[in-house]
Design a protein around this motif. Structure first.
Motif, PDB file in Angstrom:
ATOM      1  N   ARG A  24       1.045  -1.333   0.012  1.00 47.72           N
ATOM      2  CA  ARG A  24       0.206   0.174  -0.197  1.00 47.72           C
ATOM      3  C   ARG A  24       0.822   1.574   0.094  1.00 47.72           C
ATOM      4  N   LEU A  25       2.295   1.370   0.783  1.00 48.31           N
ATOM      5  CA  LEU A  25       2.891   2.259   1.104  1.00 48.31           C
ATOM      6  C   LEU A  25       4.409   2.068   0.118  1.00 48.31           C
ATOM      7  N   ARG A  26       5.285   3.058  -0.003  1.00 49.23           N
ATOM      8  CA  ARG A  26       5.880   2.940  -1.062  1.00 49.23           C
ATOM      9  C   ARG A  26       6.745   3.822   0.101  1.00 49.23           C
ATOM     10  N   PHE A  27       8.894   3.304   0.647  1.00 45.84           N
ATOM     11  CA  PHE A  27       9.125   4.333   1.437  1.00 45.84           C
ATOM     12  C   PHE A  27      10.416   4.418   1.084  1.00 45.84           C
ATOM     13  N   ARG A  28      10.875   6.060   1.108  1.00 49.30           N
ATOM     14  CA  ARG A  28      11.973   6.308   1.238  1.00 49.30           C
ATOM     15  C   ARG A  28      13.349   6.932   1.868  1.00 49.30           C
ATOM     16  N   PRO A  29      13.744   7.152   1.815  1.00 50.93           N
ATOM     17  CA  PRO A  29      15.458   7.824   2.780  1.00 50.93           C
ATOM     18  C   PRO A  29      14.685   9.329   3.203  1.00 50.93           C
ATOM     19  N   VAL A  30      15.036   9.901   4.157  1.00 51.60           N
ATOM     20  CA  VAL A  30      14.583  11.116   4.537  1.00 51.60           C
ATOM     21  C   VAL A  30      15.848  11.640   3.705  1.00 51.60           C
ATOM     22  N   VAL A  64       2.778   9.879   3.769  1.00 59.66           N
ATOM     23  CA  VAL A  64       1.950  10.060   4.445  1.00 59.66           C
ATOM     24  C   VAL A  64       2.503   9.539   6.733  1.00 59.66           C
ATOM     25  N   GLY A  65       3.258   9.134   6.430  1.00 62.87           N
ATOM     26  CA  GLY A  65       3.880   9.321   7.748  1.00 62.87           C
ATOM     27  C   GLY A  65       5.192   8.873   7.657  1.00 62.87           C
ATOM     28  N   ALA A  82      -3.967  14.283   7.905  1.00 67.15           N
ATOM     29  CA  ALA A  82      -5.030  13.055   7.069  1.00 67.15           C
ATOM     30  C   ALA A  82      -5.208  11.746   6.217  1.00 67.15           C
ATOM     31  N   HIS A  83      -4.270  10.878   6.714  1.00 67.52           N
ATOM     32  CA  HIS A  83      -4.349   9.320   6.683  1.00 67.52           C
ATOM     33  C   HIS A  83      -4.145   8.751   7.892  1.00 67.52           C
ATOM     34  N   ARG A  84      -4.458   9.547   8.692  1.00 63.54           N
ATOM     35  CA  ARG A  84      -4.695   8.231  10.396  1.00 63.54           C
ATOM     36  C   ARG A  84      -6.029   7.865   9.996  1.00 63.54           C
ATOM     37  N   GLY A  85      -5.649   6.417  10.495  1.00 64.74           N
ATOM     38  CA  GLY A  85      -7.481   5.684  10.863  1.00 64.74           C
ATOM     39  C   GLY A  85      -7.149   5.005   9.610  1.00 64.74           C
ATOM     40  N   ASN A  86      -5.830   4.886   8.425  1.00 69.89           N
ATOM     41  CA  ASN A  86      -6.292   3.777   7.571  1.00 69.89           C
ATOM     42  C   ASN A  86      -5.492   2.790   7.748  1.00 69.89           C
ATOM     43  N   GLY A  87      -5.045   2.542   9.085  1.00 64.29           N
ATOM     44  CA  GLY A  87      -4.086   1.352   8.910  1.00 64.29           C
ATOM     45  C   GLY A  87      -2.572   1.307   8.653  1.00 64.29           C
ATOM     46  N   ILE A  98      -0.528   2.962   9.837  1.00 67.73           N
ATOM     47  CA  ILE A  98       0.764   3.034  10.955  1.00 67.73           C
ATOM     48  C   ILE A  98       1.543   1.428  10.960  1.00 67.73           C
ATOM     49  N   ASP A  99       0.661   0.747  10.953  1.00 76.25           N
ATOM     50  CA  ASP A  99       1.013  -1.066  10.891  1.00 76.25           C
ATOM     51  C   ASP A  99       2.090  -1.479   9.901  1.00 76.25           C
ATOM     52  N   ASP A 100       1.742  -0.355   8.246  1.00 73.75           N
ATOM     53  CA  ASP A 100       3.005  -0.512   7.648  1.00 73.75           C
ATOM     54  C   ASP A 100       4.154   0.432   7.480  1.00 73.75           C
ATOM     55  N   ILE A 101       3.903   1.113   8.540  1.00 76.06           N
ATOM     56  CA  ILE A 101       5.478   2.121   8.950  1.00 76.06           C
ATOM     57  C   ILE A 101       6.320   1.807   9.749  1.00 76.06           C
ATOM     58  N   LEU A 102       5.610   0.810  11.667  1.00 75.10           N
ATOM     59  CA  LEU A 102       6.014   0.633  11.654  1.00 75.10           C
ATOM     60  C   LEU A 102       7.436  -1.045  11.349  1.00 75.10           C
ATOM     61  N   ALA A 103       6.434  -1.576  10.906  1.00 70.01           N
ATOM     62  CA  ALA A 103       6.448  -2.572  10.192  1.00 70.01           C
ATOM     63  C   ALA A 103       7.857  -3.064   9.014  1.00 70.01           C
ATOM     64  N   GLU A 104       8.149  -1.450   8.884  1.00 66.24           N
ATOM     65  CA  GLU A 104       8.973  -1.605   7.753  1.00 66.24           C
ATOM     66  C   GLU A 104      10.510  -0.740   8.413  1.00 66.24           C
TER      67      GLU A 104
END
Length: 307
Positions: free
Chosen positions: A157-163, A227-228, A249-254, A256-262
């Motif tokens: 659902r999400l993509r991840f990249r460095p800051v 989104v976070g 704007a993106h809270r409540g869609n779960g 947080i689980d994807d971000i913590l797992a990453e």
């Protein structure tokens, strides 16, 4: 009642048991503690109480009161009074006149209220601190992930990249303060802007991590909209999930689980022996996310502050 003379008195200072005892020697060597910040109350050679402050690596002023103990085996009815006298004497010697004392934090068992002995120990210390003017600020959950605990595969659902740079993380840190459930952040917002609070948090914590900043991740939608974020890192003691948040704007869609797992995957890939994290007892959504991810509540912490 006096400060210890130096490393030669660490054995004396460590006669009262606490989980931080094993870190004291390294902290002294690294300058995170100073002998003049480590106080004892003695009756002859018997240690009745102790207090110690800690600072961040490279700082010269105490940042946190993280050791305060009273001899729990002392049957004397004045043992709490001794703790009060030690705190007042030590604070007069450590905290500049007119300055607000550094926050106090104490690690306690997760079920301390249900254990009579643990409850008495915690409440004795809190009573002594309250008599010096401190008040309960927040109770926090201390959490731990261990190797072998499954980490969910990416959901896609999400993509991840460095800051990209410091400014990007500061903008997101300021944005996620809207609606925050974190007690320290809410307190900061009563005294400063969201931007100022973000800068303070960054300078007090994130800037001191000992690990590469390219471990940090921005979570985005497939179109690139953030989104976070998460800041997996190493502090002076452990691998940690330092900061984890979802923009309003993106809270409540779960997400947080994807971000913590990453963040957990990045640290697990380093072969770490554990991952530590913490969140306020009242931050139920964050606590639930850590529980779903297999993090165990191994301790709590009691945080108290002075006005």
């Amino acid at each position: 009642m006096r400060p210890i003379t130096g490393r030669d008195e660490l054995e004396l200072f460590s006669r009262l048991p606490y989980v931080l005892n094993e870190e004291l020697a390294d902290d002294l060597a690294a300058g995170r503690r100073r002998p003049q910040w480590m106080w004892v109350a003695l009756r002859g050679n018997r240690l009745l109480a102790r207090a110690a402050w800690w600072c961040r690596t490279g700082d010269d002023t105490p940042f946190f009161l993280d050791v305060f103990d009273i001899d729990d085996n002392d049957p004397a009815p004045d043992r709490v009074d001794i703790g009060v006298r030690l705190l007042r004497t030590a604070m007069a010697g450590v905290v500049p006149a007119g300055a607000r004392p550094p926050e106090y934090g104490r690690c306690v068992p997760p079920g301390w209220r249900d254990d009579g002995v643990a409850r008495r120990v915690v409440e004795d210390r809190m009573a002594a601190l309250e008599r010096t003017g401190a008040r309960l600020f927040v109770e926090r959950l201390r959490l731990e992930w261990r190797p072998g605990t499954p980490i969910p595969e990416p959901s896609g659902r999400l993509r991840f990249r460095p800051v990209r740079d410091t400014e990007e993380i500061l903008l997101l840190m300021a944005q996620v303060l809207d609606g925050t459930l974190d007690a320290h952040s809410k307190d900061d917002l009563t005294r400063m802007s969201a931007r100022e609070a973000a800068v303070r948090h960054y300078e007090d914590e994130l800037a001191h991590y000992r690990s590469p900043r390219d471990w940090w991740r921005i979570a985005t939608l497939p179109d690139g909209e953030p989104v976070g974020f998460v800041t997996p890192a190493r502090n002076d003691y452990n691998p940690v999930i330092g900061y984890l948040a979802v923009v309003p704007a993106h809270r409540g869609n779960g997400y947080i689980d994807d971000i913590l797992a990453e963040g957990s995957r990045i640290l697990a890939a380093q072969g770490v022996p554990r991952i530590r994290a913490a969140t306020d007892l009242g931050n139920v959504p964050m606590a639930n996310a850590f529980q779903r991810a297999g993090y165990v509540n191994f301790e709590r912490s009691i945080n108290m502050t002075w006005e």
